[in-house]
Design a protein around this motif. Sequence first.
Motif, PDB file in Angstrom:
ATOM      1  N   CYS A 232       0.782  -1.202  -0.039  1.00  0.00           N
ATOM      2  CA  CYS A 232      -0.020   0.055  -0.031  1.00  0.00           C
ATOM      3  C   CYS A 232       1.020   1.237  -0.014  1.00  0.00           C
ATOM      4  O   CYS A 232       1.703   1.305   0.923  1.00  0.00           O
ATOM      5  CB  CYS A 232      -1.005   0.047   1.324  1.00  0.00           C
ATOM      6  N   SER A 233       0.713   2.082  -1.032  1.00  0.00           N
ATOM      7  CA  SER A 233       1.810   3.197  -0.939  1.00  0.00           C
ATOM      8  C   SER A 233       1.393   4.324   0.029  1.00  0.00           C
ATOM      9  O   SER A 233       2.160   5.030   0.245  1.00  0.00           O
ATOM     10  CB  SER A 233       1.544   3.929  -2.505  1.00  0.00           C
ATOM     11  N   CYS A 286      -7.211  -1.600  -2.919  1.00  0.00           N
ATOM     12  CA  CYS A 286      -6.413  -1.758  -1.768  1.00  0.00           C
ATOM     13  C   CYS A 286      -7.077  -1.965  -0.686  1.00  0.00           C
ATOM     14  O   CYS A 286      -7.904  -1.258  -0.139  1.00  0.00           O
ATOM     15  CB  CYS A 286      -5.331  -0.611  -1.501  1.00  0.00           C
ATOM     16  N   CYS A 289      -6.182   1.229   2.145  1.00  0.00           N
ATOM     17  CA  CYS A 289      -6.468   2.346   2.100  1.00  0.00           C
ATOM     18  C   CYS A 289      -7.563   2.767   1.091  1.00  0.00           C
ATOM     19  O   CYS A 289      -7.987   3.898   0.771  1.00  0.00           O
ATOM     20  CB  CYS A 289      -5.357   3.415   1.657  1.00  0.00           C
ATOM     21  N   CYS A 304      -0.002  -0.106  -4.569  1.00  0.00           N
ATOM     22  CA  CYS A 304      -1.364   0.430  -4.839  1.00  0.00           C
ATOM     23  C   CYS A 304      -1.250   1.824  -5.189  1.00  0.00           C
ATOM     24  O   CYS A 304      -0.304   2.697  -4.794  1.00  0.00           O
ATOM     25  CB  CYS A 304      -2.196   0.403  -3.388  1.00  0.00           C
TER      26      CYS A 304
HETATM   27 ZN   LIG Z   1      -3.231   1.337  -0.416  1.00  0.00          ZN
END
Ligand SMILES: [Zn+2]
Length: 340
Positions: A232-233, A286, A289, A304
């Motif tokens: 997850c970014s 994701c 988030c 993501c």
């Molecule tokens: Zn994410």
Amino acid sequence: MLRRLPIYLLLDCSESMAGDPLKAVETGVMSMISTLRKNPHALETAFLSVLTFDAKARVAAPLTELISFTMPKLTFRPGTSLGAALDLLREQMAKEIVLNTKEVKGDFKPLVFILTDGQPTDAWSEAAARLRSSSAIKATIYAIGCGDEVDFETLSKIAHYCLHTDDLTKEALGSVFAWVSASVGSRSTRPEVEGEGEVQDIPLKPGLKLIDIKNPPKFTGQNKRVYLHVLCSKTHKPFLIRYQLLPNSPNYGIKDILIVSDDFLSEGALKSPPIDANRLGGMPVCPHCGALGWFQCTCGTLNCINLEKSKNNIVTCANCHQLGRLAAAAGAFNVDGSVG
Ligand SMILES: [Zn+2]
Ligand SMILES: [Zn+2]
């Protein structure tokens, strides 16, 4: 001295077992134990050990008498290192099993049950040869393949008996463990009689088939499932997208999305042949988030797409922290997945 009937369970904990299958395995082992505890022969002689394998092989529980056995919690990780599991089995048996000598009668012939739903991803054949030749301990080995992408050509070279169940459902795995406990129960009544209570004597539960190991089904080698490991970014937490081959198509669709432990990839992420991203359909969400879709950073990490609106739609790679502005992907590109 008590002569024990050692039982070794080798459980595949690769990502292909993630979610319900792994829970069903835990439930299956626990109900097997409670069945065997009601059997006075088994209670007296059967000792159980659980080994797991993913990228590595681990001792989840050493050889323990049934009455004090507690089922370890199973977690999944990438990889199907069956070879490492066979080596570990050989080491554990050498440590734990009492051999016959002139003075004492040692333990009974061990029973080994290998449960797997995929294809080994390591060098299993040397390990299988070491197990079958070098050891003074001759175990009876059963391999139970579950699902639709089991490599029985491999398993039939390792095991004395191979069984197959199509499904990884709770019911199917319940049948598997009911059969395993019937086998152990039967062996424990007369463990000194070689061959007694082996597979031919145990009625197969519905859904369970015996494989002809002299003529195993050809393994197509086609991966019916592909797993992408994504970060997850926004939160930097990992997750897994599981793709399933679509019927009559070379392409894959999203089967499900799984949250994995933070250290999921820390022990030996494995690379499989890269797959053309255009064959992977669907738009994953994701689970951390809620962002839609994924992109591959130049460092190779999949992230993501959590766009930072305040910064002109920039995404920051959760692994290398490079900033990337999202542009439309041009043409085909390959991503590294795994096939577990
Ligand atoms: Zn994410
Ligand atoms: Zn990066």
